[in-house]
Design an enzyme around this catalytic site. Structure first.
Site, PDB file in Angstrom:
ATOM      1  N   GLY A   2       0.818  -1.216   0.000  1.00 49.22           N
ATOM      2  CA  GLY A   2       0.000   0.000   0.000  1.00 49.22           C
ATOM      3  C   GLY A   2       0.846   1.259   0.000  1.00 49.22           C
ATOM      4  O   GLY A   2       0.538   2.234  -0.703  1.00 49.22           O
ATOM      5  N   THR A   3       1.926   1.255   0.762  1.00 43.54           N
ATOM      6  CA  THR A   3       2.777   2.451   0.853  1.00 43.54           C
ATOM      7  C   THR A   3       3.330   2.807  -0.531  1.00 43.54           C
ATOM      8  O   THR A   3       3.224   3.950  -0.981  1.00 43.54           O
ATOM      9  CB  THR A   3       3.937   2.193   1.851  1.00 43.54           C
ATOM     10  OG1 THR A   3       3.352   1.877   3.125  1.00 43.54           O
ATOM     11  CG2 THR A   3       4.846   3.387   1.976  1.00 43.54           C
ATOM     12  N   SER A  10      -3.412  -3.222  -0.835  1.00 41.73           N
ATOM     13  CA  SER A  10      -2.339  -3.923  -0.117  1.00 41.73           C
ATOM     14  C   SER A  10      -2.784  -5.349   0.185  1.00 41.73           C
ATOM     15  O   SER A  10      -3.863  -5.561   0.742  1.00 41.73           O
ATOM     16  CB  SER A  10      -2.030  -3.185   1.192  1.00 41.73           C
ATOM     17  OG  SER A  10      -1.128  -3.939   1.959  1.00 41.73           O
ATOM     18  N   HIS A  46      -1.656  -7.778   2.306  1.00 40.56           N
ATOM     19  CA  HIS A  46      -1.713  -8.393   3.644  1.00 40.56           C
ATOM     20  C   HIS A  46      -2.912  -7.945   4.469  1.00 40.56           C
ATOM     21  O   HIS A  46      -3.114  -8.431   5.570  1.00 40.56           O
ATOM     22  CB  HIS A  46      -0.394  -8.178   4.398  1.00 40.56           C
ATOM     23  CG  HIS A  46      -0.114  -6.773   4.849  1.00 40.56           C
ATOM     24  ND1 HIS A  46      -0.120  -6.420   6.180  1.00 40.56           N
ATOM     25  CD2 HIS A  46       0.195  -5.646   4.173  1.00 40.56           C
ATOM     26  CE1 HIS A  46       0.187  -5.128   6.288  1.00 40.56           C
ATOM     27  NE2 HIS A  46       0.387  -4.646   5.089  1.00 40.56           N
ATOM     28  N   THR A  53      12.524  -7.207 -10.974  1.00 39.49           N
ATOM     29  CA  THR A  53      11.972  -8.548 -11.181  1.00 39.49           C
ATOM     30  C   THR A  53      10.757  -8.748 -10.285  1.00 39.49           C
ATOM     31  O   THR A  53      10.802  -8.429  -9.097  1.00 39.49           O
ATOM     32  CB  THR A  53      13.054  -9.602 -10.855  1.00 39.49           C
ATOM     33  OG1 THR A  53      14.155  -9.371 -11.745  1.00 39.49           O
ATOM     34  CG2 THR A  53      12.541 -11.017 -11.022  1.00 39.49           C
ATOM     35  N   CYS A 107       0.858   1.285  12.150  1.00 43.87           N
ATOM     36  CA  CYS A 107       2.036   1.969  11.637  1.00 43.87           C
ATOM     37  C   CYS A 107       2.482   3.098  12.559  1.00 43.87           C
ATOM     38  O   CYS A 107       3.619   3.504  12.509  1.00 43.87           O
ATOM     39  CB  CYS A 107       1.765   2.493  10.231  1.00 43.87           C
ATOM     40  SG  CYS A 107       1.162   1.202   9.164  1.00 43.87           S
TER      41      CYS A 107
HETATM   42  N1  PLP Z   1      -2.886   2.863   3.672  1.00 47.53           N
HETATM   43  C1  PLP Z   1      -3.644   2.440   4.701  1.00 47.53           C
HETATM   44  C2  PLP Z   1      -5.015   2.998   4.867  1.00 47.53           C
HETATM   45  C3  PLP Z   1      -3.166   1.489   5.600  1.00 47.53           C
HETATM   46  O1  PLP Z   1      -3.925   1.085   6.613  1.00 47.53           O
HETATM   47  C4  PLP Z   1      -1.847   0.989   5.411  1.00 47.53           C
HETATM   48  C5  PLP Z   1      -1.266   0.030   6.378  1.00 47.53           C
HETATM   49  O2  PLP Z   1      -1.666  -0.058   7.523  1.00 47.53           O
HETATM   50  C6  PLP Z   1      -1.116   1.435   4.311  1.00 47.53           C
HETATM   51  C7  PLP Z   1      -1.661   2.373   3.464  1.00 47.53           C
HETATM   52  C8  PLP Z   1       0.254   0.896   4.025  1.00 47.53           C
HETATM   53  O3  PLP Z   1       0.139  -0.369   3.434  1.00 47.53           O
HETATM   54  P1  PLP Z   1       1.396  -1.388   3.416  1.00 47.53           P
HETATM   55  O4  PLP Z   1       1.537  -1.891   4.809  1.00 47.53           O
HETATM   56  O5  PLP Z   1       0.994  -2.467   2.464  1.00 47.53           O
HETATM   57  O6  PLP Z   1       2.559  -0.620   2.945  1.00 47.53           O
END
Ligand code: PLP
Length: 388
Positions: A70-71, A200, A202, A240, A331
């Protein structure tokens, strides 16, 4: 153990474990860019996964770019569009005050690129202040609006279809961080009308370290890659491919396409059961995610504020009793700063520090809801007594 922190990360689904096993055990190992049979097998797996992810959100396979999560998807969407905004002579983007740090922390970087990030306020319910947003988009040189579909701490769902329509009428592009939404609510990129959408793996049963960015086909030529090199992912994300991760994401997407309705119904039941059990416990709490008709919330996220109770202490006592919950988003956990999301909806520092998040997943049961409520009540009163 009762695991109630599924917004932080989820168990890998059994079907995902099975699908990735050949790739993790070394039976299958090809580089998807090579042309021999071993590579072609990897390419076929990647393209099948792309179709599955596209299918889950009603996109075309060529609109899906695999990323590391997601990031990276968020950052690629926001920074990747900057050169195009420059061409359009647009100098501003808007994000909401309750975005994930992956987006909010781009503010200072964007400043170096001479792009201003403005922060849209939200109401007490967590809903965007639409009047503020629409007046800005109509009257200022806004090139991109990035508003998350569902929030990771309070689960509030925003009206992206409304936002996209308004923004497109004012020549402004739209990105949404749908990391918490995908796999927990129906997500259809055509209905939402967005130009880009982050996913994302996971968060809905795939492996950690894999994600995807949906990029609508007509804006694809205007996005710059953040990672350049061998030109993989149609030039938008070189390197890759993480075939095992991609296979896991495809399998989780396929599973969710088939079972999402059933899980949504289950989350509603579990949440109702949990809230009923909490009411029965008669402990002093408030929930900003209570269904009060003001806004829509994800059914799997419950935010609870136990007035006068330090959430970090409650988390530790719950952990000692075998229950995993979260004190804020994973996070930002570990920092003593009160959550920016809870502050943005108008909570005081003390209220924010007294707030926990329960997030449900596909493995949770009714019995766990009763048990978790009893333990929350017991531990909250224990902490209160310690401070009396
Ligand atoms: N965006 C949201 C709303 C999230 O909740 C998160 C992770 O908690 C992320 C982005 C980041 O995703 P990733 O952990 O896959 O980098």
């Amino acid at each position: 153990m009762i695991y109630l922190d599924n917004a932080a990360t989820t168990h890998m689904l059994p079907c995902v474990q099975e699908a990735v096993h050949p790739w993790l055990s070394g039976v299958k190992f090809g580089n998807a860019s090579t042309l021999h049979s071993v590579g072609r097998e990897a390419r076929a797996a990647v393209e099948q996964a792309r179709c599955n992810v596209a299918n889950l959100i009603n996109a075309e396979p060529n609109e899906i770019i695999f990323t590391s999560g997601g990031t990276e998807s968020d950052i690629t969407a926001i920074l990747g569009i900057v050169p195009y905004l420059k061409v359009l002579e647009k100098r501003k983007i808007i994000v909401s005050a309750i975005e994930h740090h992956a987006i909010l922390k781009l503010q200072s970087y964007l400043k170096l690129l001479d792009i201003e990030m403005e922060i849209a306020p939200v109401k007490r319910s967590g809903e965007i202040d639409y009047d503020w947003l629409f007046s800005k988009v109509a009257n200022d040189d806004i090139g991109l609006v990035s508003i998350m579909l569902a929030n990771n701490e309070i689960g509030v769902v925003q009206e992206l279809a409304l936002i996209s329509e308004f923004c497109h009428n004012h020549e402004c592009l739209v990105h949404t961080d749908a990391v918490q939404a995908v796999g927990h609510m129906a997500v259809d990129v055509r209905n939402l009308g967005v130009d880009m959408l982050s996913i994302s793996g996971h968060k809905f049963g795939a492996m950690q370290g894999i994600g995807a960015l949906y990029v609508k086909s007509d804006i694809r030529p205007y996005i710059y890659p953040m990672i350049v090199g061998g030109g993989q992912e149609r030039g938008l994300r070189s390197g890759t491919e993480n075939v095992a991760g991609i296979v896991s994401l495809g399998e989780a997407a396929c599973h969710m396409t088939k079972h999402l309705d059933q899980y949504i119904a289950m989350y509603h039941d579990l949440r109702d059961q949990f809230m009923m059990a909490m009411e029965k416990e008669n402990c002093n709490f408030v929930s900003c995610t209570n269904q009060n008709g003001e806004a829509e919330y994800l059914p799997n996220i419950v935010s609870l504020t136990f007035c006068g109770v330090e959430a970090e202490a409650l988390l530790q006592l719950m952990n000692a009793d075998g229950v995993c919950i979260s004190a804020a988003s994973a996070c930002s956990a570990g920092s003593l700063e009160p959550s920016h999301v809870l502050k943005a909806i108008g909570m005081s520092d003390d209220e924010a520090r007294a707030t926990i998040r329960i997030s449900l997943g596909v493995n949770n049961t009714n019995a766990e809801m009763e048990q978790a409520a009893q333990l929350l009540s017991k531990n909250a009163s224990r902490i209160k007594k310690m401070y009396q």
